[in-house]
Design a protein around this motif. Structure first.
Motif, PDB file in Angstrom:
ATOM      1  N   UNK A   8       0.828  -1.208   0.000  1.00 27.51           N
ATOM      2  CA  UNK A   8       0.000   0.000   0.000  1.00 27.51           C
ATOM      3  C   UNK A   8       0.857   1.250   0.000  1.00 27.51           C
ATOM      4  N   UNK A   9       1.933   1.247   0.767  1.00 25.13           N
ATOM      5  CA  UNK A   9       2.830   2.405   0.785  1.00 25.13           C
ATOM      6  C   UNK A   9       3.482   2.592  -0.580  1.00 25.13           C
ATOM      7  N   UNK A  10       3.925   1.511  -1.201  1.00 27.34           N
ATOM      8  CA  UNK A  10       4.527   1.614  -2.539  1.00 27.34           C
ATOM      9  C   UNK A  10       3.518   2.112  -3.569  1.00 27.34           C
ATOM     10  N   UNK A  11       2.285   1.652  -3.478  1.00 23.99           N
ATOM     11  CA  UNK A  11       1.254   2.135  -4.398  1.00 23.99           C
ATOM     12  C   UNK A  11       0.955   3.615  -4.175  1.00 23.99           C
ATOM     13  N   UNK A  12       0.983   4.053  -2.942  1.00 22.71           N
ATOM     14  CA  UNK A  12       0.783   5.475  -2.657  1.00 22.71           C
ATOM     15  C   UNK A  12       1.922   6.315  -3.234  1.00 22.71           C
ATOM     16  N   UNK A  13       3.146   5.788  -3.181  1.00 23.06           N
ATOM     17  CA  UNK A  13       4.284   6.501  -3.758  1.00 23.06           C
ATOM     18  C   UNK A  13       4.154   6.586  -5.273  1.00 23.06           C
ATOM     19  N   UNK A  14       3.741   5.501  -5.904  1.00 22.35           N
ATOM     20  CA  UNK A  14       3.537   5.503  -7.357  1.00 22.35           C
ATOM     21  C   UNK A  14       2.410   6.458  -7.728  1.00 22.35           C
ATOM     22  N   UNK A  15       1.353   6.470  -6.942  1.00 23.24           N
ATOM     23  CA  UNK A  15       0.239   7.386  -7.205  1.00 23.24           C
ATOM     24  C   UNK A  15       0.694   8.838  -7.091  1.00 23.24           C
ATOM     25  N   UNK A  16       1.535   9.131  -6.116  1.00 21.03           N
ATOM     26  CA  UNK A  16       2.041  10.496  -5.966  1.00 21.03           C
ATOM     27  C   UNK A  16       2.965  10.865  -7.124  1.00 21.03           C
ATOM     28  N   UNK A  17       3.677   9.870  -7.665  1.00 19.15           N
ATOM     29  CA  UNK A  17       4.578  10.121  -8.787  1.00 19.15           C
ATOM     30  C   UNK A  17       3.781  10.479 -10.044  1.00 19.15           C
ATOM     31  N   UNK A  18       2.628   9.823 -10.256  1.00 12.53           N
ATOM     32  CA  UNK A  18       1.797  10.101 -11.410  1.00 12.53           C
ATOM     33  C   UNK A  18       0.805  11.242 -11.173  1.00 12.53           C
ATOM     34  N   UNK A  19       0.837  11.841 -10.007  1.00 15.48           N
ATOM     35  CA  UNK A  19      -0.131  12.875  -9.657  1.00 15.48           C
ATOM     36  C   UNK A  19      -0.141  14.067 -10.614  1.00 15.48           C
ATOM     37  N   UNK A  20       1.008  14.628 -11.019  1.00 13.53           N
ATOM     38  CA  UNK A  20       0.952  15.768 -11.943  1.00 13.53           C
ATOM     39  C   UNK A  20       0.279  15.418 -13.277  1.00 13.53           C
ATOM     40  N   UNK A  21       0.512  14.230 -13.777  1.00 12.53           N
ATOM     41  CA  UNK A  21      -0.123  13.806 -15.022  1.00 12.53           C
ATOM     42  C   UNK A  21      -1.625  13.640 -14.830  1.00 12.53           C
ATOM     43  N   UNK A  22      -2.013  13.068 -13.720  1.00 11.63           N
ATOM     44  CA  UNK A  22      -3.432  12.858 -13.457  1.00 11.63           C
ATOM     45  C   UNK A  22      -4.176  14.159 -13.194  1.00 11.63           C
ATOM     46  N   UNK A  23      -3.497  15.144 -12.654  1.00  8.84           N
ATOM     47  CA  UNK A  23      -4.140  16.450 -12.439  1.00  8.84           C
ATOM     48  C   UNK A  23      -4.553  17.081 -13.766  1.00  8.84           C
ATOM     49  N   UNK A  24      -3.746  16.845 -14.811  1.00  5.71           N
ATOM     50  CA  UNK A  24      -4.088  17.390 -16.121  1.00  5.71           C
ATOM     51  C   UNK A  24      -5.289  16.663 -16.717  1.00  5.71           C
TER      52      UNK A  24
END
Length: 64
Positions: A8-24
């Motif tokens: 879950x922690x690793x998935x949260x880190x990956x989600x935060x990494x893709x966050x700028x792309x997902x915001x667009x």
């Protein structure tokens, strides 16, 4: 139990990494994402993205 916590922690880190792309792509965020304002700062918790990545990982691992 500890294995799932690490996943879950690793998935949260990956989600935060893709966050700028997902915001667009999703300006309002995914449903389930939390936005908290604290001391004039906005803190985003990507729960929706974590759940989505967890489901995708589960499907991929069951196929292998």
């Amino acid at each position: 139990m500890i294995k799932w916590l690490v996943v879950i922690v690793l998935l949260a880190i990956v989600a935060a990494w893709f966050d700028p792309t997902l915001r667009k792509r999703f300006p309002g965020g995914l449903s389930g994402d939390l936005r908290l304002r604290f001391a004039g700062r906005e803190i985003r918790v990507a729960l929706g993205m974590t759940i989505l990545l967890s489901l995708l990982a589960t499907l991929l691992l069951r196929r292998l």
